[in-house]
Design an enzyme around this catalytic site. Structure first.
Site, mmCIF file in Angstrom:
data_model
loop_
_atom_site.group_PDB
_atom_site.id
_atom_site.type_symbol
_atom_site.label_atom_id
_atom_site.label_comp_id
_atom_site.label_asym_id
_atom_site.label_seq_id
_atom_site.Cartn_x
_atom_site.Cartn_y
_atom_site.Cartn_z
ATOM 1 C CB CYS A 118 -3.801 3.155 8.712
ATOM 2 S SG CYS A 118 -3.964 4.540 7.612
ATOM 3 C CG HIS A 259 -0.843 0.638 7.405
ATOM 4 N ND1 HIS A 259 -1.712 0.553 6.338
ATOM 5 C CD2 HIS A 259 -0.596 1.968 7.595
ATOM 6 C CE1 HIS A 259 -1.979 1.779 5.906
ATOM 7 N NE2 HIS A 259 -1.314 2.648 6.643
ATOM 8 C CG ASN A 289 -1.687 4.508 3.458
ATOM 9 O OD1 ASN A 289 -2.578 3.725 3.754
ATOM 10 N ND2 ASN A 289 -1.136 5.328 4.340
#
Ligand code: ACO
Length: 337
Positions: A118, A259, A289
């Site tokens: 990520c 993020h 996500n």
């Protein structure tokens, strides 16, 4: 080599998300969960799921094509391609090579992937910036592209509700104008905590076998509570350290683009930094996500909504498997629409 100090800025940005939407209501028919649980624990209402044959290189190519078109350029103008992904099309060659071919980029340019989960987009931005400041590359595409739906165990309610697919691309360009674009940055990693979020098989250490498939070792596994704890601490610290490094106060930052992992992580980071959630744009509700794609998706959305203005200071910050983390302070240079 260049003798003048070069700045690197985002000249244009583009995104692509798959058409198919998977809602919490649909998920609650697949595993023992509920819309209420998912929303209160994560802030997610739905996520996009790539279709068969819709790979990170396809989604990334569409996002990148939009960025190139918005800049009024052509694929031939791109001098460097970096793709950040934790779900590459195949183990090798790189997703960047597939994307290069799909976009018709030149053959005399470097094309490679960055693997930092990520944090991949923040890592790739810094790699591109450092390569570009040598003077050898005028324009670079940095693409975050993920198909998390391909590594999620759809029978594991603790993870399958959190992730989604998508892609975002930034077209970077060098300029001799000082104090614009990517200003300061930090990257970090802690491999001692690799097992908190990982995929156990499919690499050379544990190639695919009938047993590994039966045991579900090709799926993403996560210790959610521990990841949560690390994420809040490391993201808040990374923001503070980059701000200190650049001698900027958090009040001067117009937008924090984190993020998009979990709305409660974002709220905890904002609270530690003493910053209101009105400066932490989030699109978790609609995308979940999306790993390396989440920052460009959130950035593009905030820009499209007219929130981000020329000259704004923006702090992007990420955290992911590795563990890895990174933060970049940038001064927005209004990209071409
Ligand atoms: N639906 C219903 N119940 C569930 C679900 C679900 N989908 N998932 C877990 N539960 C249950 C658990 O089994 C547990 O039940 P128990 O008390 O009977 O054991 C209960 O809900 C509470 O579970 P917790 O794990 O304590 O829930 P928590 O509040 O910690 O939330 C979550 C879990 C959302 C995963 C959270 O820990 C989290 O967001 N962690 C960070 C995840 C993350 O952001 N990962 C990615 C970061 S890096 C990257 O992006 C690759």
């Amino acid at each position: 080599m260049s003798s003048v100090e070069l700045s690197v800025f985002i000249r244009a940005i583009g995104v692509h998300t798959p058409e198919r939407t998977l809602t919490n209501a649909e998920l609650s028919k697949m595993v023992d969960t509920s819309d209420e649980w998912i929303k209160t624990r994560s802030g997610i209402a739905e996520r996009r799921i790539a279709g068969p044959g819709e790979n990170p290189s396809d989604m990334g190519a569409k996002a990148a094509a939009k960025a190139i078109a918005r800049a009024g350029l052509t694929p031939a103008d791109v001098d460097l391609l970096i793709v950040a992904t934790m779900t590459p099309d195949v183990p090798f060659p790189s997703t960047a090579c597939f994307l290069q071919a799909k976009l018709g980029l030149r053959r005399d340019i470097p094309c490679f992937d960055v693997s930092a989960a990520c944090s991949g987009f923040v890592y790739a931005l810094q790699v591109a910036k450092d390569m570009m400041r040598s003077g050898s590359y005028r324009r670079a595409l940095v693409v975050g592209a993920e198909k998390l739906s391909s590594v999620v165990d759809w029978s594991d309610r603790t993870t399958c509700v959190l992730f989604g697919d998508g892609a975002g691309a930034a077209l970077l360009e060098t300029t001799t104008e000082p104090n614009v674009g990517l200003l300061g940055n930090l990257l970090g990693a802690d491999g001692n905590n690799a097992e908190l979020l990982h995929c156990a098989a499919g690499g050379s250490a544990a190639p695919a076998t009938a047993d590994s498939l039966r045991d579900g070792k090709h799926f993403l596994r996560m210790n959610g509570k521990e990841v949560f704890r690390h994420a809040v601490r490391v993201m808040a610290e990374s923001c503070e350290r980059v701000l200190a490094k650049c001698d900027v106060k958090s009040e001067q930052v117009a937008w924090f683009i984190p993020h998009q992992a979990n709305i409660r992580i974002l709220e905890a980071v904002a609270s530690q930094l003493n910053v209101g959630m009105d400066r932490f744009p989030s699109n978790l509700e609609r995308y979940g996500n999306t790993s390396a794609a989440s920052i460009p998706l959130a950035l593009e959305e905030a820009w499209q909504a007219g929130k981000i203005k020329h000259g704004d200071l923006i702090l992007i910050v990420a955290f992911g498997a590795g563990l890895t983390w990174g933060a970049t302070l940038l001064r927005w240079h209004e990209p071409t629409r």
